[in-house]
Design a protein around this motif. Sequence first.
Motif, PDB file in Angstrom:
ATOM      1  N   ALA A   1      -4.758  37.161  22.810  1.00 34.07           N
ATOM      2  CA  ALA A   1      -5.934  37.689  23.520  1.00 34.07           C
ATOM      3  C   ALA A   1      -5.783  39.190  23.755  1.00 34.07           C
ATOM      4  O   ALA A   1      -6.738  39.960  23.601  1.00 34.07           O
TER       5      ALA A   1
ATOM      6  N   ASN B   1      -3.132  32.045  22.294  1.00 33.40           N
ATOM      7  CA  ASN B   1      -2.288  32.193  23.475  1.00 33.40           C
ATOM      8  C   ASN B   1      -2.662  33.512  24.158  1.00 33.40           C
ATOM      9  O   ASN B   1      -3.467  34.289  23.634  1.00 33.40           O
ATOM     10  N   PRO B   2      -2.110  33.795  25.340  1.00 33.70           N
ATOM     11  CA  PRO B   2      -2.464  35.040  26.015  1.00 33.70           C
ATOM     12  C   PRO B   2      -2.126  36.298  25.213  1.00 33.70           C
ATOM     13  O   PRO B   2      -2.874  37.288  25.263  1.00 33.70           O
TER      14      PRO B   2
ATOM     15  N   GLN C   1      -4.678  31.052  31.669  1.00 36.15           N
ATOM     16  CA  GLN C   1      -3.605  31.912  31.166  1.00 36.15           C
ATOM     17  C   GLN C   1      -4.164  33.017  30.272  1.00 36.15           C
ATOM     18  O   GLN C   1      -3.713  34.172  30.325  1.00 36.15           O
ATOM     19  N   ILE C   2      -5.138  32.675  29.457  1.00 38.98           N
ATOM     20  CA  ILE C   2      -5.722  33.651  28.528  1.00 38.98           C
ATOM     21  C   ILE C   2      -6.637  34.622  29.258  1.00 38.98           C
ATOM     22  O   ILE C   2      -6.564  35.842  29.069  1.00 38.98           O
TER      23      ILE C   2
ATOM     24  N   ARG D   1      -4.874  26.418  30.056  1.00 38.09           N
ATOM     25  CA  ARG D   1      -4.727  27.400  28.982  1.00 38.09           C
ATOM     26  C   ARG D   1      -5.772  28.501  29.105  1.00 38.09           C
ATOM     27  O   ARG D   1      -5.493  29.686  28.866  1.00 38.09           O
ATOM     28  N   SER D   2      -6.966  28.129  29.499  1.00 42.00           N
ATOM     29  CA  SER D   2      -8.035  29.118  29.664  1.00 42.00           C
ATOM     30  C   SER D   2      -7.679  30.135  30.733  1.00 42.00           C
ATOM     31  O   SER D   2      -7.914  31.339  30.572  1.00 42.00           O
TER      32      SER D   2
ATOM     33  N   ALA E   1     -14.129  35.590  28.163  1.00 40.91           N
ATOM     34  CA  ALA E   1     -13.637  34.472  27.357  1.00 40.91           C
ATOM     35  C   ALA E   1     -14.653  33.334  27.385  1.00 40.91           C
ATOM     36  O   ALA E   1     -15.165  32.967  28.450  1.00 40.91           O
TER      37      ALA E   1
ATOM     38  N   THR F   1      -6.710  39.541  29.851  1.00 40.00           N
ATOM     39  CA  THR F   1      -7.614  40.380  29.078  1.00 40.00           C
ATOM     40  C   THR F   1      -8.833  40.796  29.891  1.00 40.00           C
ATOM     41  O   THR F   1      -9.348  40.027  30.707  1.00 40.00           O
TER      42      THR F   1
ATOM     43  N   ILE G   1     -11.783  30.553  23.084  1.00 41.35           N
ATOM     44  CA  ILE G   1     -10.696  29.594  23.287  1.00 41.35           C
ATOM     45  C   ILE G   1     -11.140  28.276  22.683  1.00 41.35           C
ATOM     46  O   ILE G   1     -12.000  27.580  23.224  1.00 41.35           O
TER      47      ILE G   1
ATOM     48  N   ALA H   1      -8.332  33.165  20.372  1.00 36.39           N
ATOM     49  CA  ALA H   1      -6.980  33.458  20.845  1.00 36.39           C
ATOM     50  C   ALA H   1      -6.223  32.148  21.006  1.00 36.39           C
ATOM     51  O   ALA H   1      -6.701  31.241  21.691  1.00 36.39           O
TER      52      ALA H   1
END
Length: 297
Positions: free
Chosen positions: A36, A32-33, A77-78, A74-75, A86, A82, A49, A30
């Motif tokens: 995902a 970006n979110p 946010q993703i 970033r992690s 991840a 979901t 990621i 992914a």
Amino acid sequence: MLHATPTAADKRAAFRTALSSGKLQRFPGAFNPLTAKLIERHGFDGVYISGAVLSAELGLPDIGLTTATEVAGRSQQIARVTALPALVDADTGFGEPMNAARTVQLLEDAGVAGMHLEDQVNPKRCGHLDGKDVVDRATAVRRIKAAVQARRDPNFVIAARTDAKAVHGIEETIDRAKEFADAGADLLFPEAMTDAADFARLRAAVDIPILANMTEFGKSELLDTGTLESAGVNLVIYPVTLLRLALHAAEEGLRTISGQGTQSSLLDRMQHRRDLYELLDYSAYSVFDQNVFNFRG
């Protein structure tokens, strides 16, 4: 709505169970979110990621220029959007073993289900480029031990990546894999394997789950899921696939607009507004807003 329903602990426990299920887990990358959420919608098992993707998003090459803070941000946010677990690329741990330990806790706080640490010399290089080098085996093992000792949630998965295949060959890869397993690694990530036979040799040598990186334009043959399962692989990642597809489509679109002066001929190649709103669960936000805060008397 704002967050996925399962907690980080729920997703980590599910990831642990899935790795030992005997079913190949499929984790597309992914970038970006929103992607995902798309990965989840299409029935995949988890989200990857990628450090290479995060670097590229920032306009940087994948040579260890990103920071632990950027990766953790970033992690988070993703992982927030979901219900899928991840797995995050933590490069070499962003420093010495103590830095690797801190990285584990940063990523636990970000809500992801696991991370992988590699044995390259820092600053690292993309695993499918020539000219990379690996640290000595003792140093690599110290990184893994530090990460294992630092985690607070025992279900947080620590994956050990080794780039030894391209540098020293398959025998050194197997020797490192055994030592990483003994050091407490939960998952083995052998980078730049050539073919299914390489994975089968590793499967015969170690008991912990194995990850296959099916990245395009690299050193590995692109194996289908049936072949990977037959070779004893437990998890497959497609780290850069969606980014490459998106960038290719964006380039084609920009050429069309530049040449034709309008995007009208591209409409049938675009995601429709209604589909985007459905993916974002737009209607649920409207209902929430009406129920919580309403100016009408």
